[in-house]
Design a protein around this motif. Structure first.
Motif, mmCIF file in Angstrom:
data_model
loop_
_atom_site.group_PDB
_atom_site.id
_atom_site.type_symbol
_atom_site.label_atom_id
_atom_site.label_comp_id
_atom_site.label_asym_id
_atom_site.label_seq_id
_atom_site.Cartn_x
_atom_site.Cartn_y
_atom_site.Cartn_z
ATOM 1 N N CYS A 49 -59.791 9.200 -1.105
ATOM 2 C CA CYS A 49 -60.576 9.320 -0.067
ATOM 3 C C CYS A 49 -61.714 8.001 -0.268
ATOM 4 C CB CYS A 49 -61.181 10.448 0.396
ATOM 5 S SG CYS A 49 -62.182 11.094 -0.986
ATOM 6 N N ASP A 50 -62.790 7.463 0.597
ATOM 7 C CA ASP A 50 -63.656 6.790 0.537
ATOM 8 C C ASP A 50 -64.965 7.718 0.578
ATOM 9 O OD1 ASP A 50 -62.021 4.362 0.980
ATOM 10 O OD2 ASP A 50 -62.052 5.289 3.152
ATOM 11 N N LEU A 51 -64.856 8.729 0.656
ATOM 12 C CA LEU A 51 -66.352 9.777 0.822
ATOM 13 C C LEU A 51 -65.645 11.180 0.803
ATOM 14 C CD1 LEU A 51 -69.472 9.878 1.409
ATOM 15 C CD2 LEU A 51 -68.813 9.891 3.775
ATOM 16 N N LEU A 52 -66.507 11.805 -0.035
ATOM 17 C CA LEU A 52 -66.613 13.613 -0.197
ATOM 18 C C LEU A 52 -67.384 14.110 0.331
ATOM 19 C CD1 LEU A 52 -64.831 15.932 -0.984
ATOM 20 C CD2 LEU A 52 -65.662 15.479 -3.424
ATOM 21 N N ILE A 53 -67.486 15.026 1.087
ATOM 22 C CA ILE A 53 -68.706 15.624 1.897
ATOM 23 C C ILE A 53 -68.425 17.337 1.244
ATOM 24 C CG2 ILE A 53 -69.711 16.660 3.746
ATOM 25 C CD1 ILE A 53 -68.887 14.195 5.137
ATOM 26 N N HIS A 54 -69.284 17.970 0.692
ATOM 27 C CA HIS A 54 -69.229 19.530 0.301
ATOM 28 C C HIS A 54 -70.349 20.209 1.180
ATOM 29 C CE1 HIS A 54 -69.507 23.210 -1.530
ATOM 30 N NE2 HIS A 54 -68.496 22.870 -2.579
ATOM 31 N N ALA A 55 -70.003 21.109 2.124
ATOM 32 C CA ALA A 55 -70.870 21.721 3.048
ATOM 33 C C ALA A 55 -71.616 22.821 2.380
ATOM 34 C CB ALA A 55 -70.191 21.986 4.466
ATOM 35 N N GLY A 56 -71.434 23.151 1.248
ATOM 36 C CA GLY A 56 -72.314 24.122 0.687
ATOM 37 C C GLY A 56 -71.873 25.548 0.126
ATOM 38 N N ASP A 57 -72.333 26.333 -0.702
ATOM 39 C CA ASP A 57 -71.864 27.312 -1.481
ATOM 40 C C ASP A 57 -70.815 26.739 -2.724
ATOM 41 O OD1 ASP A 57 -73.129 29.089 -0.064
ATOM 42 O OD2 ASP A 57 -71.155 30.373 0.632
ATOM 43 N N ILE A 58 -71.530 26.039 -3.552
ATOM 44 C CA ILE A 58 -71.112 25.608 -4.767
ATOM 45 C C ILE A 58 -70.811 26.684 -5.698
ATOM 46 C CG2 ILE A 58 -71.355 23.743 -6.564
ATOM 47 C CD1 ILE A 58 -73.338 22.453 -4.290
ATOM 48 N N THR A 59 -71.798 27.370 -5.431
ATOM 49 C CA THR A 59 -71.896 28.679 -6.591
ATOM 50 C C THR A 59 -71.631 30.079 -5.926
ATOM 51 O OG1 THR A 59 -74.099 28.600 -6.609
ATOM 52 C CG2 THR A 59 -73.415 27.242 -8.044
ATOM 53 N N ASP B 65 -76.454 29.552 -10.122
ATOM 54 C CA ASP B 65 -76.719 29.291 -11.791
ATOM 55 C C ASP B 65 -76.674 27.635 -12.163
ATOM 56 O OD1 ASP B 65 -76.739 32.162 -11.930
ATOM 57 O OD2 ASP B 65 -74.708 32.202 -12.841
ATOM 58 N N LEU B 66 -77.875 27.474 -12.915
ATOM 59 C CA LEU B 66 -77.961 26.193 -13.072
ATOM 60 C C LEU B 66 -76.487 25.704 -13.961
ATOM 61 C CD1 LEU B 66 -79.673 23.594 -13.102
ATOM 62 C CD2 LEU B 66 -80.864 24.459 -15.259
ATOM 63 N N HIS B 67 -76.153 26.240 -14.802
ATOM 64 C CA HIS B 67 -74.945 25.692 -15.521
ATOM 65 C C HIS B 67 -73.954 25.498 -14.702
ATOM 66 C CE1 HIS B 67 -74.324 30.172 -16.157
ATOM 67 N NE2 HIS B 67 -73.008 29.756 -16.446
ATOM 68 N N LYS B 68 -73.663 26.525 -13.548
ATOM 69 C CA LYS B 68 -72.603 26.270 -12.567
ATOM 70 C C LYS B 68 -72.656 25.087 -11.783
ATOM 71 C CE LYS B 68 -70.464 30.014 -13.956
ATOM 72 N NZ LYS B 68 -69.223 30.129 -14.548
ATOM 73 N N LEU B 69 -74.008 25.042 -11.258
ATOM 74 C CA LEU B 69 -74.246 23.695 -10.830
ATOM 75 C C LEU B 69 -73.948 22.315 -11.452
ATOM 76 C CD1 LEU B 69 -77.803 24.518 -9.068
ATOM 77 C CD2 LEU B 69 -75.412 24.101 -7.719
ATOM 78 N N GLY B 70 -74.384 22.565 -12.799
ATOM 79 C CA GLY B 70 -73.971 21.682 -13.949
ATOM 80 C C GLY B 70 -72.357 21.241 -13.936
ATOM 81 N N ALA B 71 -71.578 22.356 -14.008
ATOM 82 C CA ALA B 71 -70.385 22.290 -13.903
ATOM 83 C C ALA B 71 -69.701 21.807 -12.734
ATOM 84 C CB ALA B 71 -69.527 23.720 -14.211
ATOM 85 N N PHE B 72 -70.066 21.976 -11.669
ATOM 86 C CA PHE B 72 -69.724 21.233 -10.499
ATOM 87 C C PHE B 72 -69.686 19.684 -10.473
ATOM 88 C CE2 PHE B 72 -70.615 19.226 -6.429
ATOM 89 C CZ PHE B 72 -69.500 19.535 -5.697
ATOM 90 N N ASP B 73 -71.343 19.285 -11.227
ATOM 91 C CA ASP B 73 -71.591 17.894 -11.253
ATOM 92 C C ASP B 73 -70.723 17.291 -12.471
ATOM 93 O OD1 ASP B 73 -73.779 15.935 -10.611
ATOM 94 O OD2 ASP B 73 -73.568 15.717 -12.767
ATOM 95 N N ASP B 74 -70.293 18.111 -13.247
ATOM 96 C CA ASP B 74 -69.177 17.529 -14.347
ATOM 97 C C ASP B 74 -68.151 17.103 -13.656
ATOM 98 O OD1 ASP B 74 -71.202 17.698 -16.497
ATOM 99 O OD2 ASP B 74 -70.250 19.522 -17.201
ATOM 100 N N ALA C 155 -82.244 20.795 -8.220
ATOM 101 C CA ALA C 155 -81.219 19.722 -7.928
ATOM 102 C C ALA C 155 -81.241 18.551 -8.678
ATOM 103 C CB ALA C 155 -81.551 19.592 -6.238
ATOM 104 N N ALA C 156 -82.617 18.110 -9.035
ATOM 105 C CA ALA C 156 -82.835 16.791 -9.618
ATOM 106 C C ALA C 156 -82.143 16.981 -10.993
ATOM 107 C CB ALA C 156 -83.898 16.640 -9.620
ATOM 108 N N HIS C 157 -82.054 18.051 -11.583
ATOM 109 C CA HIS C 157 -81.509 18.106 -12.737
ATOM 110 C C HIS C 157 -80.068 18.231 -13.086
ATOM 111 C CE1 HIS C 157 -85.484 18.385 -14.758
ATOM 112 N NE2 HIS C 157 -85.842 19.178 -13.885
#
Ligand SMILES: [Zn+2]
Length: 210
Positions: free
Chosen positions: A21-31, A35-44, A74-76
């Motif tokens: 795809c050219d663009l990916l959209i996530h509409a929320g409920d990542i975790t 938890d910060l480390h779960k947000l980090g795992a998503f970012d990884d 979010a910034a981190h």
């Protein structure tokens, strides 16, 4: 432009196969709880995708509690994707507005009272020229039928999209509401919940073409 929509991955993003795809959209409920480390795992995981960070747009959901309580998280957490909260981003000329709010649901994040002036103000802030609207919660009547047979979408949000008529409205939140819905005013509502009602990541991403 080929746009892949996902939502409600709940810490199981690695089970999701993202088509080219050219663009990916996530509409929320990542975790589950923000938890910060779960947000980090998503970012990884985002880093493993063949997309630059400005082509991975991420909204918060009611489970992503830390993003409301301590927004600086979010910034981190998000280095390989773009977190968008109550703002527009423009990708290849397409105007995409993203907002995490929903009518109160137990006592989770980004909750405002159903039918309240506060919630109306959030929807009134959506710009008139929005092409794709992304909200965590669905509008009333589309992709919002719960397992108990109740339509739990936001009435005020339905009113607003009837006014604005964006081409697409991408959401999640009501896992059981997964699917693509045509309205009679031209907007296509996409409930892109990856997880089902039992939080199993069984639903495929939904692809839309621009
Ligand atoms: Zn969810």
């Amino acid at each position: 432009m080929r746009i892949v929509c996902i939502s409600d991955t709940h810490e199981q993003e690695r089970s999701v196969e993202i088509p080219p795809c050219d663009l990916l959209i996530h509409a929320g409920d990542i975790t589950f709880k923000g938890d910060l480390h779960k947000l980090g795992a998503f970012d990884d995981w985002c880093e493993t995708l063949p997309l630059p960070k400005d082509r991975i747009l991420v909204c918060a959901g009611n489970h992503d509690v830390s993003l409301e309580k301590t927004p600086e998280v979010a910034a981190h957490a998000f280095l390989n994707c773009t977190y968008v909260r109550d703002a527009t981003v423009v990708v290849d000329g397409v105007r995409i507005y993203m907002s995490p709010w929903q009518p109160r649901f137990n006592d989770w994040a980004f909750n405002l009272d159903r039918g309240s002036a506060e919630l109306a103000a959030k929807w009134n802030a959506i710009p008139d020229d929005t092409d794709i609207l992304v909200t965590h919660g669905p509008p009333y009547g589309f992709g919002d039928l719960s397992v108990r047979g109740l339509q739990v979408g936001c009435e005020l949000l339905l009113e607003r999209i009837e006014q604005l008529r964006p081409r697409f409205h991408v959401c999640g939140h009501v896992h059981e509401g997964y699917g693509r819905y045509e309205t009679d005013f031209g907007t296509v509502v996409v409930n892109a919940s990856v997880c089902d009602a039992r939080y199993r990541p069984v639903n495929a991403p939904i692809v839309i073409e621009w």
